[in-house]
Write a protein that holds these residues in place. Structure first.
Motif, PDB file in Angstrom:
ATOM      1  N   THR A  32       0.839  -1.170  -0.029  1.00 17.90           N
ATOM      2  CA  THR A  32      -0.025  -0.115   0.076  1.00 17.90           C
ATOM      3  C   THR A  32       0.987   1.197  -0.035  1.00 17.90           C
ATOM      4  O   THR A  32       0.525   2.047  -0.666  1.00 17.90           O
ATOM      5  CB  THR A  32      -0.960  -0.036   1.233  1.00 17.90           C
ATOM      6  N   ASN A  36       5.710   1.386  -6.296  1.00 18.54           N
ATOM      7  CA  ASN A  36       5.200   0.758  -7.574  1.00 18.54           C
ATOM      8  C   ASN A  36       4.467  -0.358  -7.264  1.00 18.54           C
ATOM      9  O   ASN A  36       4.348  -1.216  -8.203  1.00 18.54           O
ATOM     10  CB  ASN A  36       6.660   0.328  -8.053  1.00 18.54           C
ATOM     11  N   THR A  38       0.702  -2.325  -6.824  1.00 22.28           N
ATOM     12  CA  THR A  38      -0.693  -2.368  -7.188  1.00 22.28           C
ATOM     13  C   THR A  38      -1.281  -3.349  -6.373  1.00 22.28           C
ATOM     14  O   THR A  38      -0.683  -4.078  -5.571  1.00 22.28           O
ATOM     15  CB  THR A  38      -1.092  -2.569  -8.813  1.00 22.28           C
ATOM     16  N   TYR A 130       3.130   2.231 -14.285  1.00 19.04           N
ATOM     17  CA  TYR A 130       2.601   1.749 -12.841  1.00 19.04           C
ATOM     18  C   TYR A 130       3.370   2.353 -11.815  1.00 19.04           C
ATOM     19  O   TYR A 130       3.008   2.250 -10.541  1.00 19.04           O
ATOM     20  CB  TYR A 130       2.758   0.397 -12.624  1.00 19.04           C
ATOM     21  N   ARG A 132       4.716   5.161  -9.178  1.00 22.11           N
ATOM     22  CA  ARG A 132       4.174   6.359  -8.801  1.00 22.11           C
ATOM     23  C   ARG A 132       5.428   7.511  -8.450  1.00 22.11           C
ATOM     24  O   ARG A 132       5.304   8.482  -8.444  1.00 22.11           O
ATOM     25  CB  ARG A 132       3.323   6.357  -7.393  1.00 22.11           C
ATOM     26  N   HIS A 226     -11.358  -1.872  -7.935  1.00 22.05           N
ATOM     27  CA  HIS A 226     -10.396  -2.030  -8.838  1.00 22.05           C
ATOM     28  C   HIS A 226     -10.866  -2.934 -10.004  1.00 22.05           C
ATOM     29  O   HIS A 226     -10.073  -2.829 -11.188  1.00 22.05           O
ATOM     30  CB  HIS A 226      -9.046  -2.760  -8.246  1.00 22.05           C
ATOM     31  N   ASN A 246      -8.087  -1.775 -12.729  1.00 25.37           N
ATOM     32  CA  ASN A 246      -7.755  -0.231 -12.482  1.00 25.37           C
ATOM     33  C   ASN A 246      -7.010  -0.262 -11.211  1.00 25.37           C
ATOM     34  O   ASN A 246      -7.493  -0.568 -10.121  1.00 25.37           O
ATOM     35  CB  ASN A 246      -9.205   0.539 -12.240  1.00 25.37           C
ATOM     36  N   SER A 247      -5.589   0.255 -11.247  1.00 29.49           N
ATOM     37  CA  SER A 247      -4.684   0.539 -10.239  1.00 29.49           C
ATOM     38  C   SER A 247      -4.809   2.110 -10.050  1.00 29.49           C
ATOM     39  O   SER A 247      -5.682   3.004 -10.859  1.00 29.49           O
ATOM     40  CB  SER A 247      -3.326   0.266 -10.680  1.00 29.49           C
ATOM     41  N   SER A 248      -3.915   2.688  -9.185  1.00 31.35           N
ATOM     42  CA  SER A 248      -3.991   4.101  -8.720  1.00 31.35           C
ATOM     43  C   SER A 248      -3.783   4.990 -10.088  1.00 31.35           C
ATOM     44  O   SER A 248      -4.538   6.211 -10.087  1.00 31.35           O
ATOM     45  CB  SER A 248      -2.827   4.444  -7.853  1.00 31.35           C
ATOM     46  N   GLN A 249      -3.219   4.629 -11.222  1.00 37.37           N
ATOM     47  CA  GLN A 249      -2.759   5.463 -12.167  1.00 37.37           C
ATOM     48  C   GLN A 249      -2.978   4.944 -13.723  1.00 37.37           C
ATOM     49  O   GLN A 249      -2.858   5.641 -14.402  1.00 37.37           O
ATOM     50  CB  GLN A 249      -1.465   6.440 -12.186  1.00 37.37           C
ATOM     51  N   GLN A 283      -7.551   8.957 -15.483  1.00 33.54           N
ATOM     52  CA  GLN A 283      -6.531   7.899 -15.207  1.00 33.54           C
ATOM     53  C   GLN A 283      -5.132   8.782 -15.992  1.00 33.54           C
ATOM     54  O   GLN A 283      -5.329   8.986 -16.996  1.00 33.54           O
ATOM     55  CB  GLN A 283      -6.786   6.376 -15.635  1.00 33.54           C
TER      56      GLN A 283
END
Length: 325
Positions: A32, A36, A38, A130, A132, A226, A246-249, A283
């Protein structure tokens, strides 16, 4: 290889240990907070197919006992592999990771492998979309260890803040579907879509989906934010669908399929246009996935051209191997 390993000698000691269920909470918390990771690396995702893979994930602690990295992995004979049940992988780390520390992580990895009888590493990287924060320290460590690039897939990716226009052919198909009154919506009816998907995969490739219907229903129940199904219907009949991870970005297309009628009326074109321009417009990236076969050696030209018709362009996904013998 012995010469390459000398690169990692003399580094500050770091310890690699095998993951156990008692460390599940620490593992998930690290994912979390990572730069990097997911949801695919959460144990409730990784462990759903524990009957098909012998998990041999690793945790890396500094000499002060701090958890600095994890490696989702499974074992097969004398090979340690980036987990075979995951789309991407490699070392997961947080924003404190630096290049020298990553060399220490790999030094600990090689020491652990030699001590436990592994003679080969198969390493699946994570595409930069992927990340961040920048997270390619592992690629430098692989280079220093003289790892061999043996596979390169091509992801077709749209960068949302610099989208290219759709090709005229794709736009015409979208207009056709709209004129016929086709409707795009999020759906919970996995069964109707799965029937189309299974029929197409069997007819085209002679295979079944990676996930069974029961498995994907289980995963969606665990990760409802997700994992989503989007369908295109004509009246009350599902004619196409797309399963999104669907991940954070990154909005990643996991499964795509359309019936014969759906292909005829441009259902997937309308579906993708809606997802790109509406549902996942915020996204950072829209990832259509790969169009490769045989470890990247074969390119499905028709498939990649369809994806590139929506403005997607190539992002490389690399796989490495390393023999310790």
């Amino acid at each position: 290889m012995d010469e390459a390993h000398r690169v990692f000698e003399g580094l500050r000691r770091m310890k690699a240990t095998r993951y156990s269920m008692s460390e599940r909470e620490a593992w998930d918390a690290f994912v979390t907070d990572s730069k990097n990771g997911t949801f695919l690396f959460q144990r409730s995702y990784m462990d759903y197919h524990s009957d098909r893979f012998t998990d041999h994930s690793l945790l890396f602690h500094s000499d002060k006992g701090q958890l600095v990295a994890i490696l989702p992995a499974n074992e097969r004979d004398e090979t340690l592999l980036s987990h075979g049940g995951l789309t991407y992988g490699g070392v997961i780390c947080d924003a404190s990771m630096t290049t020298p520390v990553m060399l220490e992580v790999f030094g600990a990895l090689f020491e652990y492998m030699r001590a436990t009888g592994f003679s080969r590493l198969v390493y699946k990287t994570m595409p930069h979309i992927y990340h961040r924060h920048s997270a390619e320290e592992d690629r430098y460590a692989l280079f220093r260890a003289d790892a061999r690039l043996f596979r390169r897939d091509v992801l077709s990716v749209i960068r949302s803040d610099a989208r290219l226009p759709f090709q005229k052919r794709r736009s015409r198909k979208v207009a056709q579907a709209q004129k016929l009154g086709l409707v795009v919506e999020t759906s919970s009816d996995l069964g109707a879509f799965w029937a189309i998907l299974e029929e197409n995969l069997l007819a085209t490739h002679g295979v079944k989906p990676v996930h069974t219907l029961e498995e994907i229903e289980l995963l969606r129940s665990r990760f409802p934010d997700h994992i989503k199904l989007h369908i295109c219907r004509e009246n009350d009949v599902v004619v196409a669908g797309v399963m999104m991870f669907n991940s954070s970005q990154v909005a990643h297309v996991q499964y795509i399929s359309a019936s014969a009628r759906g292909r005829e009326v441009g259902a997937l074109d309308l579906l993708f246009a809606t997802l790109i321009e509406r549902d996942y417009a915020t996204q950072a990236y829209f990832d259509f996935g790969i169009s490769n076969e045989q470890d990247g050696q074969i390119l499905n030209v028709g498939l990649v051209e369809q994806k590139e018709g929506f403005g997607a362009r190539a992002v490389a996904h690399d796989y490495y191997e390393l023999n310790l013998a």
